[in-house]
Design a protein around this motif. Structure first.
Motif, PDB file in Angstrom:
ATOM      1  N   LEU A   1       0.853  -1.185   0.000  1.00  0.00           N
ATOM      2  CA  LEU A   1       0.000   0.000   0.000  1.00  0.00           C
ATOM      3  C   LEU A   1       0.890   1.237   0.000  1.00  0.00           C
ATOM      4  O   LEU A   1       1.769   1.376   0.863  1.00  0.00           O
ATOM      5  N   ILE A   2       0.694   2.118  -0.958  1.00  0.00           N
ATOM      6  CA  ILE A   2       1.552   3.295  -1.123  1.00  0.00           C
ATOM      7  C   ILE A   2       0.711   4.537  -0.868  1.00  0.00           C
ATOM      8  O   ILE A   2      -0.252   4.813  -1.584  1.00  0.00           O
ATOM      9  N   LEU A   3       1.090   5.273   0.167  1.00  0.00           N
ATOM     10  CA  LEU A   3       0.331   6.446   0.600  1.00  0.00           C
ATOM     11  C   LEU A   3       1.066   7.722   0.230  1.00  0.00           C
ATOM     12  O   LEU A   3       2.238   7.893   0.576  1.00  0.00           O
ATOM     13  N   HIS A   4       0.388   8.603  -0.465  1.00  0.00           N
ATOM     14  CA  HIS A   4       0.872   9.968  -0.707  1.00  0.00           C
ATOM     15  C   HIS A   4      -0.054  10.902   0.064  1.00  0.00           C
ATOM     16  O   HIS A   4      -1.257  10.929  -0.185  1.00  0.00           O
ATOM     17  N   THR A   5       0.494  11.652   0.978  1.00  0.00           N
ATOM     18  CA  THR A   5      -0.342  12.483   1.846  1.00  0.00           C
ATOM     19  C   THR A   5      -0.030  13.955   1.682  1.00  0.00           C
ATOM     20  O   THR A   5       1.121  14.339   1.443  1.00  0.00           O
ATOM     21  N   GLY A   6      -1.065  14.771   1.822  1.00  0.00           N
ATOM     22  CA  GLY A   6      -0.886  16.217   1.780  1.00  0.00           C
ATOM     23  C   GLY A   6      -0.417  16.794   3.097  1.00  0.00           C
ATOM     24  O   GLY A   6      -0.034  17.958   3.174  1.00  0.00           O
ATOM     25  N   THR A   7      -0.463  15.987   4.153  1.00  0.00           N
ATOM     26  CA  THR A   7       0.069  16.395   5.455  1.00  0.00           C
ATOM     27  C   THR A   7       1.592  16.297   5.412  1.00  0.00           C
ATOM     28  O   THR A   7       2.140  15.481   4.674  1.00  0.00           O
ATOM     29  N   MET A   8       2.269  17.101   6.211  1.00  0.00           N
ATOM     30  CA  MET A   8       3.726  17.047   6.284  1.00  0.00           C
ATOM     31  C   MET A   8       4.170  16.537   7.650  1.00  0.00           C
ATOM     32  O   MET A   8       3.762  17.060   8.687  1.00  0.00           O
ATOM     33  N   SER A   9       5.022  15.511   7.626  1.00  0.00           N
ATOM     34  CA  SER A   9       5.677  15.084   8.853  1.00  0.00           C
ATOM     35  C   SER A   9       6.939  15.914   9.011  1.00  0.00           C
ATOM     36  O   SER A   9       7.836  15.861   8.171  1.00  0.00           O
ATOM     37  N   VAL A  10       7.005  16.712  10.066  1.00  0.00           N
ATOM     38  CA  VAL A  10       8.159  17.588  10.283  1.00  0.00           C
ATOM     39  C   VAL A  10       8.856  17.240  11.600  1.00  0.00           C
ATOM     40  O   VAL A  10       9.438  18.087  12.256  1.00  0.00           O
ATOM     41  N   GLY A  11       8.751  15.968  11.955  1.00  0.00           N
ATOM     42  CA  GLY A  11       9.396  15.497  13.169  1.00  0.00           C
ATOM     43  C   GLY A  11       8.437  14.933  14.195  1.00  0.00           C
ATOM     44  O   GLY A  11       8.872  14.395  15.211  1.00  0.00           O
ATOM     45  N   GLN A  12       7.131  15.049  13.955  1.00  0.00           N
ATOM     46  CA  GLN A  12       6.164  14.674  14.985  1.00  0.00           C
ATOM     47  C   GLN A  12       5.660  13.246  14.861  1.00  0.00           C
ATOM     48  O   GLN A  12       4.817  12.812  15.634  1.00  0.00           O
ATOM     49  N   GLY A  13       6.153  12.479  13.867  1.00  0.00           N
ATOM     50  CA  GLY A  13       5.786  11.075  13.767  1.00  0.00           C
ATOM     51  C   GLY A  13       4.608  10.783  12.869  1.00  0.00           C
ATOM     52  O   GLY A  13       4.006   9.713  12.967  1.00  0.00           O
ATOM     53  N   VAL A  14       4.261  11.696  11.967  1.00  0.00           N
ATOM     54  CA  VAL A  14       3.117  11.484  11.082  1.00  0.00           C
ATOM     55  C   VAL A  14       3.326  10.265  10.190  1.00  0.00           C
ATOM     56  O   VAL A  14       2.379   9.516   9.921  1.00  0.00           O
ATOM     57  N   GLU A  15       4.548  10.058   9.738  1.00  0.00           N
ATOM     58  CA  GLU A  15       4.803   8.890   8.886  1.00  0.00           C
ATOM     59  C   GLU A  15       4.373   7.609   9.591  1.00  0.00           C
ATOM     60  O   GLU A  15       3.676   6.765   9.023  1.00  0.00           O
ATOM     61  N   THR A  16       4.769   7.473  10.847  1.00  0.00           N
ATOM     62  CA  THR A  16       4.386   6.289  11.605  1.00  0.00           C
ATOM     63  C   THR A  16       2.880   6.242  11.816  1.00  0.00           C
ATOM     64  O   THR A  16       2.239   5.203  11.625  1.00  0.00           O
ATOM     65  N   ALA A  17       2.294   7.348  12.224  1.00  0.00           N
ATOM     66  CA  ALA A  17       0.862   7.370  12.537  1.00  0.00           C
ATOM     67  C   ALA A  17       0.014   6.999  11.330  1.00  0.00           C
ATOM     68  O   ALA A  17      -0.910   6.180  11.423  1.00  0.00           O
ATOM     69  N   PHE A  18       0.303   7.588  10.180  1.00  0.00           N
ATOM     70  CA  PHE A  18      -0.514   7.328   8.998  1.00  0.00           C
ATOM     71  C   PHE A  18      -0.309   5.903   8.480  1.00  0.00           C
ATOM     72  O   PHE A  18      -1.257   5.249   8.031  1.00  0.00           O
ATOM     73  N   CYS A  19       0.932   5.438   8.526  1.00  0.00           N
ATOM     74  CA  CYS A  19       1.180   4.056   8.096  1.00  0.00           C
ATOM     75  C   CYS A  19       0.515   3.076   9.058  1.00  0.00           C
ATOM     76  O   CYS A  19      -0.004   2.024   8.638  1.00  0.00           O
ATOM     77  N   GLN A  20       0.514   3.404  10.348  1.00  0.00           N
ATOM     78  CA  GLN A  20      -0.178   2.577  11.336  1.00  0.00           C
ATOM     79  C   GLN A  20      -1.683   2.562  11.046  1.00  0.00           C
ATOM     80  O   GLN A  20      -2.332   1.514  11.123  1.00  0.00           O
ATOM     81  N   LEU A  21      -2.221   3.717  10.707  1.00  0.00           N
ATOM     82  CA  LEU A  21      -3.646   3.822  10.396  1.00  0.00           C
ATOM     83  C   LEU A  21      -4.007   2.918   9.218  1.00  0.00           C
ATOM     84  O   LEU A  21      -4.993   2.172   9.256  1.00  0.00           O
ATOM     85  N   ILE A  22      -3.192   2.959   8.166  1.00  0.00           N
ATOM     86  CA  ILE A  22      -3.444   2.140   6.974  1.00  0.00           C
ATOM     87  C   ILE A  22      -3.250   0.660   7.285  1.00  0.00           C
ATOM     88  O   ILE A  22      -4.047  -0.197   6.867  1.00  0.00           O
ATOM     89  N   ALA A  23      -2.181   0.338   8.012  1.00  0.00           N
ATOM     90  CA  ALA A  23      -1.905  -1.065   8.333  1.00  0.00           C
ATOM     91  C   ALA A  23      -3.050  -1.685   9.122  1.00  0.00           C
ATOM     92  O   ALA A  23      -3.473  -2.818   8.843  1.00  0.00           O
TER      93      ALA A  23
END
Length: 773
Positions: free
Chosen positions: A483-505
């Motif tokens: 699953l490949i996610l392109h998001t309009g949100t920006m992770s700038v150190g707060q862990g968004v990459e993990t959170a969104f991937c966790q949400l999808i997983a």
């Protein structure tokens, strides 16, 4: 509403970032890349008589020298704001040229651009540029700037007042104060700070093979940068520019909007047909990064004979710096927070934006929210001292009841939900508030002063308040089941990459390793909100959730065809599509391949897009309790305990939530106890332009944080989440200073403004002693 599964998952991006594999803007390299250095003004206010770069051309590796005269086709950063001045006339339009024209208005304002083959050559060439200035009178303090005869920052605005915003009911508030049994009054201030993100600002630009401009930037809102740069500066279509932001080492609001330096490297790359890079060093950041917070506050709080609030009147005099623009609206957008979590029948507020010869101020973690909470929580403590009422009890007595929800405050906000007394009780237990008198007595016997500070905080998230912003996400199911996610949100150190991937997983029932994450490329999506306003999960995450919903439904149709079943008979769980009541199923990868073979999916798999615009904002809230111990002989104030309970709606990853709270609390304590930007009042020179003079919080300055969360889900988004990114900061500023003032109160210190440095605390103690002698 979709239930979130609260699971602590370690940040997957940390291994990459901690082992040197991060992709920050300074890591970008091209064989023919040039380096840019800016010649900046050493004066806070001066006429620019002459700029001579002739000597710079002799430096080996020199490529170019440019002033505002070379930028005739480049537009300025637009000035002005949609709030009137006191007389009703529009705010001044203080357009900001990318390079100063006839006048400079703050120390560090760029005057010339020098480009060379290397950074060292560019720095040497910049040192050879000769600029002739004629120094002019300076004003850096907002109160002094409004006095008759003060130096004008802009000739067309001689009183230096950019705007005066008014909100609430002035007559009803005045009546409420007149009818009050007691009116507490306080004049106090919030100090100026700078963001000091771990990664300084920087950008580099190049011309891509298709002829378009590509700008690689350390930025938190790539689409905002692209659109502003296209429309206001370079005068091209937004799609003629591609902005890319990979890893960003902190932003806090400072890395938003169009940065002058970013526009300059974009222009230079177009002109020279070569990649051009600019990266700030730390001192340059102190001089040129947008700063924040500075204001002087006057507050009046009316109370009846039973200690219930009758009315609140507030005035903010805000230091905007040398330019007023849309970025200056930070102080108005969230002023509604002065209502706090309290039932206050009448509120009237004024926010006066004042121009000074300082770097412009703009949003910084919280963007008016910490200031609003600080305002109401400080005046409540002042009232409690005057009335000799326990500060905890005075707050509890005036809380908005849960059954009053939704509750429309007397100033702009309408809270959708909240159980504020529950926060207070939980925080009191966490802080062991009952035994505080024992700890205070033990401290007294050891010759120390001990105080406790309480703060009830609430802030708006997922805004802006009047028109919440939208976000988008694209989710693709590749043929191998990834699953490949392109998001309009920006992770700038707060862990968004993990959170969104966790949400999808979790949504798809697959390991998190099967989810790939991409962000920051304006070619990937039609639009993206970026980072800001505590919106990542509640807005961006909702867009991701909707994209997942749509992808599952699309995949169900493919699976149904593959299984030769009706779509309504197909269920999806654990990564497989199954005919209900049977053991016949197909997995994600099979569905993706079938979609590609049947021509239904995009090249490389099946894809869907999610877009979410909140129908309303949400309101994270909490209670913070800070305990300090002060050595009266040295003035050293130590934070010995810190407890906080935050009500954040539905929670996805408790570990990420704790990390956000830790960082926010540390920033709030840092400002309360040490951080302050200081200017010399005569010259306007910055006296705190390095970490030798500007006190950043360190690990040893902070205790272990005792944290708890409560879940009262909001209906403002499909996953029930509220914002968290600014929550810690909003509560910490007031809790820490309330604790300091509570510790000093027995000595007769009426009120101490931040920062509570040892020197300031010691001086306050000595002044109180002198007053008693």
């Amino acid at each position: 509403m979709a239930p979130l599964q609260a699971t602590s998952v370690r940040r997957r991006e940390d291994r990459r970032l901690l082992t040197g594999e991060g992709r920050y803007v300074a890591d970008g390299k091209r064989p023919d890349m040039l380096d840019a250095v800016l010649v900046r003004s050493p004066h806070a206010h001066a006429e620019v008589r002459r700029v001579d770069g002739a000597a710079a051309t002799a430096v080996p590796g020199f490529v170019g020298f440019y002033t505002h005269r070379d930028l005739s086709a480049v537009g300025p950063i637009p000035g002005g704001i949609g709030f009137p001045r006191p007389d009703g006339t529009p705010a001044p339009r203080t357009d900001r040229s990318l390079l100063a024209r006839e006048r400079v208005r703050f120390v560090g304002e760029p005057v010339a651009l020098v480009i060379a083959e290397t950074r060292a050559a560019a720095e040497e060439a910049a040192e050879r540029v000769v600029v002739e200035y004629a120094a002019l009178p300076v004003v850096t303090d907002p109160a002094e700037a409004m006095r008759p005869g003060a130096p004008a920052v802009w000739d067309e605005t001689p009183d230096n007042i950019a705007f005066l915003w008014k909100g609430g009911d002035a007559e009803r508030t005045a009546a409420g104060l007149r009818a009050a049994a007691r009116v507490a009054q306080l004049r106090f201030s919030i100090s100026r700070v700078t963001a000091n993100s771990l990664e300084p600002r920087g950008a580099w630009a190049e011309i891509e093979p298709d002829g378009r401009l590509a700008l690689h930037a350390s930025i938190q809102a790539p689409f905002g940068l692209r659109n502003g740069l296209a429309e206001n500066n370079l005068h091209v279509r937004p799609t003629d520019i591609r902005v890319l932001a990979e890893d960003v080492g902190g932003s806090f609001g400072m890395k938003a909007g169009v940065q002058a330096e970013y526009a300059l490297v974009a222009w230079a790359a177009q002109r020279l047909k070569r990649p051009v890079r600019w990266v700030a060093d730390r001192t340059e950041g102190f001089l040129s990064d947008e700063q924040a917070r500075e204001m002087q506050i006057t507050a009046e709080l009316g109370l009846d004979a039973e200690g219930r609030f009758t009315a609140l009147k507030v005035r903010w005099d805000v230091n905007l710096g040398a330019y007023v623009s849309g970025r200056s609206a930070w102080c108005v957008g969230n002023i509604g927070g002065i209502a706090g979590v309290y039932a206050i029948p009448a509120i009237y507020a004024e926010c006066c934006g004042v121009l000074t010869h300082t770097v412009p101020t703009a949003a910084y973690r919280g963007a008016g929210r910490p200031e609003a909470t600080y305002t109401i929580e400080q005046i409540i403590d002042a009232a409690a001292r005057e009335l000799k009422i326990d500060p905890f009890e005075l707050r509890r007595r005036n809380l908005i009841a849960p059954e009053a929800m939704p509750y429309r405050t007397a100033l702009t906000f309408t809270y959708d939900c909240g159980e504020f007394e529950g926060n207070m009780k939980a925080a009191a237990d966490l802080a062991d508030l009952e035994s505080f008198p024992t700890r205070r007595e033990e401290a007294r016997q050891a010759g120390k002063l001990r105080g406790i500070g309480i703060c009830n905080c609430i802030e708006v998230a997922g805004g802006p308040f009047l028109r919440p912003g939208k976000d988008m996400a694209n989710l693709r199911l590749a043929q191998d089941g990834t699953l490949i996610l392109h998001t309009g949100t920006m992770s700038v150190g707060q862990g968004v990459e993990t959170a969104f991937c966790q949400l999808i997983a979790e949504r798809f029932g697959v390991p998190i390793e099967k989810v790939r994450y991409a962000q920051g490329d304006t070619d990937d999506l039609p639009y993206g909100r970026g980072n800001g306003g505590s919106s990542s999960l509640c807005t961006g995450g909702s867009a991701v959730w909707l994209a997942a919903d749509r992808l599952i439904e699309s995949a169900k149709r493919v699976a149904a065809e593959r299984l030769e079943a009706a779509v309504e008979d197909v269920t999806f769980e654990g990564g497989a599509f199954t005919i209900a009541g049977t053991d016949r199923s197909v997995d994600l990868a099979t569905v993706a391949r079938a979609a590609a073979d049947g021509g239904e999916g995009e090249e490389g798999g099946l894809a869907e897009q999610g877009e979410f615009v909140p129908g309303a904002v949400n309101y994270p809230n909490g209670t913070h309790i800070c305990e300090v111990e002060i050595d009266p002989d040295t003035g050293v104030a130590e934070i010995v305990r810190y407890s906080a309970v935050e009500e954040l709606g539905a929670i996805l990853n408790p570990m990420l939530v704790a990390g956000q709270l830790h960082g926010g609390i540390a920033q709030g304590i840092g400002q309360a106890m040490g951080e302050k930007i200081v200017h010399d009042r005569e010259s306007g020179q910055l006296l705190t332009a390095s970490f030798m003079d500007y006190t950043m919080p360190r690990a040893g300055d902070l205790p272990e944080f005792r944290l708890a969360t409560r879940e009262v889900p909001t209906k403002a988004n499909p996953i029930g989440a509220k914002g968290v990114g600014e929550a810690g900061n909003v509560g910490a500023l007031a809790a820490a200073m309330n604790a300091v003032n509570a510790a000093l109160a027995p000595l007769g210190v009426g009120h101490l403004d931040m920062p509570a440095t040892p020197a300031r605390v010691w001086q306050a103690i000595q002044a109180a002693k002198s007053g008693r002698d």
